[in-house]
Motif scaffolding. Sequence first.
Motif, PDB file in Angstrom:
ATOM      1  N   GLU A  37       0.810  -1.219   0.000  1.00  0.00           N
ATOM      2  CA  GLU A  37       0.000   0.000   0.000  1.00  0.00           C
ATOM      3  C   GLU A  37       0.839   1.263   0.000  1.00  0.00           C
ATOM      4  OE1 GLU A  37      -2.487  -0.091   3.519  1.00  0.00           O
ATOM      5  OE2 GLU A  37      -0.914  -0.976   4.733  1.00  0.00           O
ATOM      6  N   THR A  38       2.071   1.122  -0.489  1.00  0.00           N
ATOM      7  CA  THR A  38       2.915   2.301  -0.695  1.00  0.00           C
ATOM      8  C   THR A  38       3.622   2.126  -2.036  1.00  0.00           C
ATOM      9  OG1 THR A  38       4.867   1.278   0.305  1.00  0.00           O
ATOM     10  CG2 THR A  38       3.430   2.531   1.789  1.00  0.00           C
ATOM     11  N   ALA A  39       4.114   3.242  -2.572  1.00  0.00           N
ATOM     12  CA  ALA A  39       4.862   3.165  -3.827  1.00  0.00           C
ATOM     13  C   ALA A  39       6.088   2.274  -3.651  1.00  0.00           C
ATOM     14  CB  ALA A  39       5.273   4.572  -4.271  1.00  0.00           C
ATOM     15  N   ALA A  40       6.746   2.376  -2.495  1.00  0.00           N
ATOM     16  CA  ALA A  40       7.940   1.550  -2.255  1.00  0.00           C
ATOM     17  C   ALA A  40       7.572   0.068  -2.280  1.00  0.00           C
ATOM     18  CB  ALA A  40       8.573   1.922  -0.909  1.00  0.00           C
ATOM     19  N   GLY A  41       6.489  -0.283  -1.615  1.00  0.00           N
ATOM     20  CA  GLY A  41       6.064  -1.687  -1.584  1.00  0.00           C
ATOM     21  C   GLY A  41       5.695  -2.183  -2.968  1.00  0.00           C
ATOM     22  N   LEU A  42       4.979  -1.367  -3.712  1.00  0.00           N
ATOM     23  CA  LEU A  42       4.552  -1.787  -5.048  1.00  0.00           C
ATOM     24  C   LEU A  42       5.759  -1.948  -5.973  1.00  0.00           C
ATOM     25  CD1 LEU A  42       2.027  -2.438  -6.679  1.00  0.00           C
ATOM     26  CD2 LEU A  42       1.938  -0.028  -7.362  1.00  0.00           C
ATOM     27  N   SER A  43       6.740  -1.052  -5.832  1.00  0.00           N
ATOM     28  CA  SER A  43       7.906  -1.131  -6.717  1.00  0.00           C
ATOM     29  C   SER A  43       8.765  -2.345  -6.394  1.00  0.00           C
ATOM     30  CB  SER A  43       8.728   0.157  -6.635  1.00  0.00           C
ATOM     31  OG  SER A  43       9.380   0.234  -5.393  1.00  0.00           O
ATOM     32  N   ARG A  44       8.647  -2.896  -5.186  1.00  0.00           N
ATOM     33  CA  ARG A  44       9.436  -4.077  -4.814  1.00  0.00           C
ATOM     34  C   ARG A  44       8.557  -5.301  -4.579  1.00  0.00           C
ATOM     35  NH1 ARG A  44      13.261  -0.205  -2.311  1.00  0.00           N
ATOM     36  NH2 ARG A  44      12.010  -0.060  -0.423  1.00  0.00           N
ATOM     37  N   VAL A  45       7.394  -5.331  -5.208  1.00  0.00           N
ATOM     38  CA  VAL A  45       6.434  -6.390  -4.883  1.00  0.00           C
ATOM     39  C   VAL A  45       6.949  -7.783  -5.270  1.00  0.00           C
ATOM     40  CG1 VAL A  45       5.053  -6.175  -6.995  1.00  0.00           C
ATOM     41  CG2 VAL A  45       3.958  -6.960  -4.887  1.00  0.00           C
ATOM     42  N   GLY A  46       7.772  -7.866  -6.322  1.00  0.00           N
ATOM     43  CA  GLY A  46       8.321  -9.164  -6.719  1.00  0.00           C
ATOM     44  C   GLY A  46       9.258  -9.706  -5.652  1.00  0.00           C
ATOM     45  N   GLU A  47      10.105  -8.852  -5.144  1.00  0.00           N
ATOM     46  CA  GLU A  47      11.045  -9.214  -4.066  1.00  0.00           C
ATOM     47  C   GLU A  47      10.273  -9.639  -2.808  1.00  0.00           C
ATOM     48  OE1 GLU A  47      13.687  -5.875  -2.821  1.00  0.00           O
ATOM     49  OE2 GLU A  47      13.047  -6.371  -0.768  1.00  0.00           O
ATOM     50  N   ILE A  48       9.255  -8.888  -2.491  1.00  0.00           N
ATOM     51  CA  ILE A  48       8.466  -9.170  -1.285  1.00  0.00           C
ATOM     52  C   ILE A  48       7.736 -10.515  -1.418  1.00  0.00           C
ATOM     53  CG2 ILE A  48       6.439  -8.408   0.051  1.00  0.00           C
ATOM     54  CD1 ILE A  48       7.393  -5.476  -0.712  1.00  0.00           C
ATOM     55  N   ALA A  49       7.151 -10.741  -2.586  1.00  0.00           N
ATOM     56  CA  ALA A  49       6.350 -11.958  -2.791  1.00  0.00           C
ATOM     57  C   ALA A  49       7.197 -13.224  -2.676  1.00  0.00           C
ATOM     58  CB  ALA A  49       5.656 -11.906  -4.151  1.00  0.00           C
ATOM     59  N   ALA A  50       8.481 -13.104  -2.968  1.00  0.00           N
ATOM     60  CA  ALA A  50       9.347 -14.283  -3.011  1.00  0.00           C
ATOM     61  C   ALA A  50      10.155 -14.489  -1.731  1.00  0.00           C
ATOM     62  CB  ALA A  50      10.302 -14.161  -4.202  1.00  0.00           C
ATOM     63  N   CYS A  51      10.026 -13.597  -0.739  1.00  0.00           N
ATOM     64  CA  CYS A  51      11.063 -13.577   0.313  1.00  0.00           C
ATOM     65  C   CYS A  51      10.772 -14.412   1.547  1.00  0.00           C
ATOM     66  CB  CYS A  51      11.361 -12.140   0.718  1.00  0.00           C
ATOM     67  SG  CYS A  51      10.148 -11.433   1.845  1.00  0.00           S
ATOM     68  N   SER A  52       9.545 -14.918   1.728  1.00  0.00           N
ATOM     69  CA  SER A  52       9.262 -15.596   2.999  1.00  0.00           C
ATOM     70  C   SER A  52       8.381 -16.818   2.812  1.00  0.00           C
ATOM     71  CB  SER A  52       8.567 -14.617   3.968  1.00  0.00           C
ATOM     72  OG  SER A  52       8.066 -15.320   5.091  1.00  0.00           O
ATOM     73  N   ASP A  53       8.812 -17.929   3.421  1.00  0.00           N
ATOM     74  CA  ASP A  53       8.015 -19.155   3.388  1.00  0.00           C
ATOM     75  C   ASP A  53       6.708 -19.005   4.148  1.00  0.00           C
ATOM     76  OD1 ASP A  53       9.834 -20.473   1.919  1.00  0.00           O
ATOM     77  OD2 ASP A  53      10.728 -21.598   3.571  1.00  0.00           O
ATOM     78  N   ARG A  54       6.634 -18.009   4.981  1.00  0.00           N
ATOM     79  CA  ARG A  54       5.404 -17.831   5.758  1.00  0.00           C
ATOM     80  C   ARG A  54       4.283 -17.162   4.969  1.00  0.00           C
ATOM     81  NH1 ARG A  54       6.210 -18.060  11.415  1.00  0.00           N
ATOM     82  NH2 ARG A  54       8.406 -17.960  11.986  1.00  0.00           N
ATOM     83  N   LEU A  55       4.634 -16.548   3.852  1.00  0.00           N
ATOM     84  CA  LEU A  55       3.634 -15.724   3.149  1.00  0.00           C
ATOM     85  C   LEU A  55       2.522 -16.571   2.550  1.00  0.00           C
ATOM     86  CD1 LEU A  55       5.185 -12.940   0.872  1.00  0.00           C
ATOM     87  CD2 LEU A  55       3.540 -12.663   2.734  1.00  0.00           C
ATOM     88  N   ASP A  56       1.287 -16.145   2.817  1.00  0.00           N
ATOM     89  CA  ASP A  56       0.089 -16.727   2.229  1.00  0.00           C
ATOM     90  C   ASP A  56      -0.452 -15.871   1.107  1.00  0.00           C
ATOM     91  OD1 ASP A  56      -0.287 -18.849   3.876  1.00  0.00           O
ATOM     92  OD2 ASP A  56      -2.085 -18.080   4.852  1.00  0.00           O
ATOM     93  N   SER A  57      -0.422 -14.563   1.342  1.00  0.00           N
ATOM     94  CA  SER A  57      -1.137 -13.681   0.422  1.00  0.00           C
ATOM     95  C   SER A  57      -0.510 -12.297   0.395  1.00  0.00           C
ATOM     96  CB  SER A  57      -2.609 -13.542   0.859  1.00  0.00           C
ATOM     97  OG  SER A  57      -2.738 -12.552   1.862  1.00  0.00           O
ATOM     98  N   LEU A  58      -0.790 -11.605  -0.698  1.00  0.00           N
ATOM     99  CA  LEU A  58      -0.552 -10.159  -0.763  1.00  0.00           C
ATOM    100  C   LEU A  58      -1.921  -9.498  -0.876  1.00  0.00           C
ATOM    101  CD1 LEU A  58       2.399  -9.808  -3.333  1.00  0.00           C
ATOM    102  CD2 LEU A  58       2.536 -10.114  -0.843  1.00  0.00           C
ATOM    103  N   ILE A  59      -2.055  -8.370  -0.212  1.00  0.00           N
ATOM    104  CA  ILE A  59      -3.300  -7.605  -0.219  1.00  0.00           C
ATOM    105  C   ILE A  59      -2.972  -6.222  -0.766  1.00  0.00           C
ATOM    106  CG2 ILE A  59      -5.203  -6.739   1.206  1.00  0.00           C
ATOM    107  CD1 ILE A  59      -3.852  -8.759   3.426  1.00  0.00           C
ATOM    108  N   ILE A  60      -3.764  -5.744  -1.713  1.00  0.00           N
ATOM    109  CA  ILE A  60      -3.530  -4.384  -2.211  1.00  0.00           C
ATOM    110  C   ILE A  60      -4.401  -3.413  -1.417  1.00  0.00           C
ATOM    111  CG2 ILE A  60      -5.156  -4.751  -4.144  1.00  0.00           C
ATOM    112  CD1 ILE A  60      -3.419  -2.741  -5.749  1.00  0.00           C
TER     113      ILE A  60
END
Length: 298
Positions: free
Chosen positions: A135-158
């Motif tokens: 929900e920030t420009a920084a998060g959106l610009s790095r969304v690929g990195e974020i989506a791949a970085c943690s085994d705990r992740l279930d979902s991304l929410i916009i």
Amino acid sequence: VSTTLTPRSRRSCLSVPASSPRKLEKAPGVGADELVLDLEDGVAAAAKDEARGALTELLGGGWSDGAVAVRVNAPGSPWSHLDLAALAALPALPDSVVVPKVESSADLAFVDRLLAGAEAASGRSRPIRVQALIETAAGLSRVGEIAACSDRLDSLIIGYADLAASLGRSKTAAAELDLWLAAQETLLTACRANGLQAIDGPYLGIAVDAGFEAAAGRARELGFDGKWAIHPAQVEHLNSLFSPTPAELEHARAVLAELERAGAEDVGAVALDGEMLDEALRVAAERVVARAEGAPTR
Ligand code: COA
Ligand code: MG
């Protein structure tokens, strides 16, 4: 941490401010797939401690028999470490933690370490899951990195309200669905590439009006798995919208049966109702069946 644990369906995720006893009482009967106990923006700064304190009683006392997420405050805020430490001390941990304003993999690494400590302390064997709000420009610009970085992740929410502010978009402009297409596609693609659920953030009105239905319908058409609700009245519409229709389900089952038959009999290309069946249709059909069964849709 195992990656084989699967998330439940999240057609409707009802946000409930943890500072409001009346809403907390009402929420479990509403029928949402997930209740999101909010410690962040739905709770005023002066009420943060009290809201955090309510967690112990709620989660320990079998508050909901469905999935419960806790939205903690954002990494780097004055409260996030307190929120996560309080979670760690609870006798019953929630199914997942929603981390707002995630801007990089470092934000999730911070959360991951704290949760690992919580799990070690509680002896809990099933790792707590994480959902990341983009929900920030920084998060959106790095969304690929974020989506791949943690085994705990279930979902991304916009998250639209904060993203609009971060991008410099007015509230009036933010109501224009077409303006969100690029951000939605970017997030959805990062989700699908990493096996995550893609969840649409809340519509900023509380009614179930044409605007709400259009926004929810757009998210469904794009391929999202569910959407947040901020008012109980929105939940039923979301549950029905994000469930396959009986016709869609019947067609999907027929596609899978026909593909299986073709595979067993070693025939090449097959057709159903004048449509050639291929691998793309198998993937789509499997997703429809998984959604209908409330199974993970990733
Ligand atoms: N969860 C559970 N119950 C809720 C609720 C919610 N998110 N929103 C409203 N309710 C309850 C109300 O308490 C009321 O119950 P009651 O009849 O027993 O008093 C009933 O549903 C009808 O509510 P209504 O009067 O239409 O709305 P309201 O004026 O009380 O509340 C909001 C409007 C926007 C303040 C409220 O919906 C809300 O707090 N939503 C969540 C906000 C949030 O979480 N924001 C952060 C995430 S974006
Ligand atoms: Mg927000």
